[in-house]
Write a protein that holds these residues in place. Structure first.
Motif, PDB file in Angstrom:
ATOM      1  N   LEU A  32      28.095  80.261  59.359  1.00  0.00           N
ATOM      2  CA  LEU A  32      27.121  78.936  60.164  1.00  0.00           C
ATOM      3  C   LEU A  32      25.970  79.378  60.729  1.00  0.00           C
ATOM      4  N   THR A  33      26.029  80.467  61.249  1.00  0.00           N
ATOM      5  CA  THR A  33      24.964  81.009  62.082  1.00  0.00           C
ATOM      6  C   THR A  33      23.815  81.413  60.909  1.00  0.00           C
ATOM      7  N   GLU A  34      24.523  81.872  59.846  1.00  0.00           N
ATOM      8  CA  GLU A  34      23.459  82.123  58.755  1.00  0.00           C
ATOM      9  C   GLU A  34      22.754  80.973  58.355  1.00  0.00           C
ATOM     10  N   ALA A  35      23.698  79.764  58.497  1.00  0.00           N
ATOM     11  CA  ALA A  35      22.825  78.660  58.049  1.00  0.00           C
ATOM     12  C   ALA A  35      22.064  77.741  59.201  1.00  0.00           C
ATOM     13  N   GLY A  36      21.889  78.451  60.109  1.00  0.00           N
ATOM     14  CA  GLY A  36      20.861  78.226  61.277  1.00  0.00           C
ATOM     15  C   GLY A  36      21.855  77.537  62.421  1.00  0.00           C
ATOM     16  N   PHE A  37      23.020  77.664  62.368  1.00  0.00           N
ATOM     17  CA  PHE A  37      23.659  77.029  63.679  1.00  0.00           C
ATOM     18  C   PHE A  37      23.328  78.170  64.816  1.00  0.00           C
ATOM     19  N   THR A  38      23.762  77.809  66.174  1.00  0.00           N
ATOM     20  CA  THR A  38      23.949  78.599  67.213  1.00  0.00           C
ATOM     21  C   THR A  38      25.187  78.832  67.878  1.00  0.00           C
ATOM     22  N   GLU A  39      25.729  80.148  67.924  1.00  0.00           N
ATOM     23  CA  GLU A  39      27.128  80.167  68.607  1.00  0.00           C
ATOM     24  C   GLU A  39      26.778  80.020  70.230  1.00  0.00           C
ATOM     25  N   LEU A  40      27.668  79.563  70.646  1.00  0.00           N
ATOM     26  CA  LEU A  40      27.652  79.113  72.118  1.00  0.00           C
ATOM     27  C   LEU A  40      29.010  79.970  72.819  1.00  0.00           C
ATOM     28  N   ASP A  41      28.678  80.306  73.935  1.00  0.00           N
ATOM     29  CA  ASP A  41      29.877  81.066  74.845  1.00  0.00           C
ATOM     30  C   ASP A  41      30.493  80.110  75.649  1.00  0.00           C
ATOM     31  N   GLU A  42      31.735  79.788  75.728  1.00  0.00           N
ATOM     32  CA  GLU A  42      32.451  78.711  76.644  1.00  0.00           C
ATOM     33  C   GLU A  42      32.030  78.935  78.008  1.00  0.00           C
ATOM     34  N   ALA A  43      32.134  80.211  78.309  1.00  0.00           N
ATOM     35  CA  ALA A  43      31.953  80.475  79.705  1.00  0.00           C
ATOM     36  C   ALA A  43      30.137  80.084  80.413  1.00  0.00           C
ATOM     37  N   GLN A  44      29.276  80.038  79.552  1.00  0.00           N
ATOM     38  CA  GLN A  44      27.987  79.575  79.755  1.00  0.00           C
ATOM     39  C   GLN A  44      27.499  78.366  79.581  1.00  0.00           C
ATOM     40  N   PRO A  45      26.665  77.638  80.347  1.00  0.00           N
ATOM     41  CA  PRO A  45      26.129  76.334  80.268  1.00  0.00           C
ATOM     42  C   PRO A  45      25.610  76.256  78.639  1.00  0.00           C
ATOM     43  N   TRP A  46      25.895  74.913  78.245  1.00  0.00           N
ATOM     44  CA  TRP A  46      25.690  74.671  76.853  1.00  0.00           C
ATOM     45  C   TRP A  46      24.359  73.718  76.619  1.00  0.00           C
ATOM     46  N   PRO A  47      23.502  73.922  75.649  1.00  0.00           N
ATOM     47  CA  PRO A  47      22.250  73.073  75.564  1.00  0.00           C
ATOM     48  C   PRO A  47      22.329  71.675  75.319  1.00  0.00           C
ATOM     49  N   GLY A  49      20.913  67.873  73.921  1.00  0.00           N
ATOM     50  CA  GLY A  49      19.906  67.399  72.775  1.00  0.00           C
ATOM     51  C   GLY A  49      20.213  67.927  71.609  1.00  0.00           C
ATOM     52  N   PRO A  50      19.454  67.383  70.222  1.00  0.00           N
ATOM     53  CA  PRO A  50      19.922  67.722  68.994  1.00  0.00           C
ATOM     54  C   PRO A  50      20.111  69.062  68.588  1.00  0.00           C
ATOM     55  N   GLY A  51      20.850  69.713  67.749  1.00  0.00           N
ATOM     56  CA  GLY A  51      21.042  71.105  67.213  1.00  0.00           C
ATOM     57  C   GLY A  51      22.308  71.226  66.579  1.00  0.00           C
ATOM     58  N   SER A  52      22.450  72.302  66.101  1.00  0.00           N
ATOM     59  CA  SER A  52      23.725  72.755  65.154  1.00  0.00           C
ATOM     60  C   SER A  52      24.626  73.867  66.023  1.00  0.00           C
ATOM     61  N   TYR A  53      25.746  73.590  66.150  1.00  0.00           N
ATOM     62  CA  TYR A  53      26.458  74.682  67.299  1.00  0.00           C
ATOM     63  C   TYR A  53      27.817  75.254  66.711  1.00  0.00           C
ATOM     64  N   VAL A  54      28.184  76.176  67.156  1.00  0.00           N
ATOM     65  CA  VAL A  54      29.541  76.720  66.497  1.00  0.00           C
ATOM     66  C   VAL A  54      30.076  77.506  67.995  1.00  0.00           C
ATOM     67  N   VAL A  55      31.498  77.317  68.410  1.00  0.00           N
ATOM     68  CA  VAL A  55      32.101  78.257  69.254  1.00  0.00           C
ATOM     69  C   VAL A  55      33.308  78.689  68.766  1.00  0.00           C
ATOM     70  N   VAL A  56      33.756  79.873  68.941  1.00  0.00           N
ATOM     71  CA  VAL A  56      35.084  80.569  68.700  1.00  0.00           C
ATOM     72  C   VAL A  56      35.568  80.686  69.749  1.00  0.00           C
ATOM     73  N   ARG A  57      37.166  80.596  69.785  1.00  0.00           N
ATOM     74  CA  ARG A  57      38.154  80.607  70.954  1.00  0.00           C
ATOM     75  C   ARG A  57      39.384  81.501  70.076  1.00  0.00           C
ATOM     76  N   ASP A  58      39.360  82.865  70.020  1.00  0.00           N
ATOM     77  CA  ASP A  58      40.597  83.663  69.628  1.00  0.00           C
ATOM     78  C   ASP A  58      40.157  83.375  68.134  1.00  0.00           C
ATOM     79  N   GLY A  59      41.579  82.720  67.666  1.00  0.00           N
ATOM     80  CA  GLY A  59      41.662  82.355  66.016  1.00  0.00           C
ATOM     81  C   GLY A  59      41.161  80.972  65.851  1.00  0.00           C
ATOM     82  N   ALA A  60      40.644  80.381  66.606  1.00  0.00           N
ATOM     83  CA  ALA A  60      40.204  78.937  66.391  1.00  0.00           C
ATOM     84  C   ALA A  60      38.617  78.946  66.472  1.00  0.00           C
ATOM     85  N   VAL A  61      37.996  78.012  65.696  1.00  0.00           N
ATOM     86  CA  VAL A  61      36.678  77.702  65.665  1.00  0.00           C
ATOM     87  C   VAL A  61      36.437  76.073  65.652  1.00  0.00           C
TER      88      VAL A  61
END
Length: 422
Positions: A32-47, A49-61
């Motif tokens: 997904l990041t190769e396709a232009g998505f931004t990976e987010l960190d659960e512990a940080q503020p999230w942006p 507005g519009p956009g494409s995002y992905v977040v990983v928690r252990d073996g889940a996405v």
């Protein structure tokens, strides 16, 4: 529709890169990041507005897209599957030395067909927890094998059937007694010292790459089709869709094969946490959040049983899903699948719009069916839910069999689902 060669190559690449759920979640995020998505960190503020995002928690996405036209009442369109598969998890004390051999101790994970793991060249995939608190993913080459007892020592095996004791008969031979241990091999692949590994989550996985079979190359044989088929189809659909009036979401949960009651399973809060943060970023009130949920849909996608040519009597006499004739709508009166009339109508309309055939699946009354993440998500989220998938053979085997065109068709319908509100 996506070509069979493209579907095979993309699905084979995902399976090969995903020996465990941890690898699968990371591979989805990478693609997904190769396709232009931004990976987010659960512990940080999230942006916002519009956009494409992905977040990983252990073996889940979980991944999603927020188009330009959304507001606090825009519904979600969720496609959900799982990243784990039945098999064997290596025990905390991994090796046993006996009779000149070094063997691996493994605990049965989920409900695998035990005999399908015999005499198969196995690799080991793992998440390593290091002494500095960091994590590393690792996978060996083909290093182990669960050897079957020779027919000379079990003369009745062909007449009376193979009977395996899950504790006694599933030790995998790693080598001779003085061979390196599995942690040394995993640490070597991760580029760390074995002494740096404090703990691990390690699993057997088939080392054989996915293959194209059939006289026309129409079949795919592979490990972990249950349920990386759905993760693949949802991933490609999320990238390909042009959403309008909908927030498309892909959820790949861990631990479906063992009940889903974990922080990364469908019974845990991961998806709810993500959806709440998305709503918060859109400025939704509690009332608006609930109103939007009432208009949202969840598609729970998992594999189902194609009619088996050697065991046709195990299937319902009138509802007979045929491999190669498109995805299936999964229906069960006891709500092991939660498809109702509205859900079936939605899937049939999506299939028609995508130019894809649809067929129904229901278990024979004397054959209790399994379940999916669908009932769990419907209970937790209160969203309308439909259970679908593709028909396969050898479900829960170390190596399963599907028709490539069914995978392409599933991707096509999910792309249609992600493209607009329903």
């Amino acid at each position: 529709m996506v070509s069979s060669e493209t579907t095979f190559q993309q699905l084979a690449a995902l399976v090969s890169a995903s020996p465990t759920s941890y690898h699968a979640a990371r591979e989805v995020a990478y693609q997904l990041t190769e396709a232009g998505f931004t990976e987010l960190d659960e512990a940080q503020p999230w942006p916002h507005g519009p956009g494409s995002y992905v977040v990983v928690r252990d073996g889940a996405v979980i991944a999603w897209r927020i188009p330009e036209d959304v507001d606090a009442l825009t519904p979600f369109g969720v496609v959900a599957g799982h990243t784990d598969s039945p098999g064997f998890r290596i025990k905390p004390v991994p090796e046993t030395k006996r009779s000149g051999w070094q063997s691996l101790n493994a605990e049965v994970y989920g409900g695998p067909l035990l005999n399908s793991w015999l005499d198969r060249d196995l690799r080991v995939g793992a998440r390593l927890i290091l002494t500095d608190g960091s994590e590393a993913l690792a996978v060996t080459g083909a290093v182990a094998r669960i050897p079957q007892l020779a027919v000379h020592l079990d003369r009745k095996v062909n007449a009376e059937g193979l009977k395996l004791d899950a504790q006694q008969h599933t030790h995998a031979v790693l080598g001779l007694e003085d061979a390196p241990g599995i942690l040394e091999l995993l640490a070597q692949d991760a580029g760390v010292g074995a002494e740096e590994v404090r703990a691990f989550d390690a699993f057997f996985t088939d080392s054989q790459k996915p293959s194209r079979l059939g006289s026309n190359g129409e079949l795919i044989a592979s490990g972990r089709l249950d349920n990386l088929v759905s993760i693949h189809a949802g991933l490609r659909a999320l990238i390909a869709a042009e959403p309008l009036g909908i927030i498309p979401v892909l959820a790949g949960f861990d631990h479906e094969e063992v009940g889903s009651s974990t922080r990364t399973g469908a019974g845990g809060p991961f998806l709810e946490d993500v959806l709440a943060r998305i709503r918060e970023s859109l400025g939704a009130s509690v009332s608006e959040e609930r109103r939007a949920a009432s208009q949202s849909w969840v598609i729970s996608s998992d594999v189902g049983h194609a009619v088996h040519p050697n065991y046709p009597e195990r299937h319902d006499e009138d509802v007979r899903p045929i491999a190669g004739l498109g995805p299936i709508i999964k229906i069960n009166a006891d709500q092991r699948y939660v498809t109702d009339g509205a859900g079936e109508a939605l899937w049939r309309q999506l299939s028609e719009d995508a130019g894809v055939p649809a067929q129904a699946f229901v278990s024979k009354n004397t054959m209790p069916c399994g379940s999916t993440v669908g009932p769990i998500m419907a209970t937790r989220l209160g969203m309308r839910t439909v259970d679908v998938g593709i028909p396969i053979l050898s479900m829960h085997s170390a190596r399963e069999l599907a028709v490539i065109s069914d995978v392409s068709a599933l991707q096509q319908v999910l792309t249609e689902f992600f493209s607009h509100a329903h």
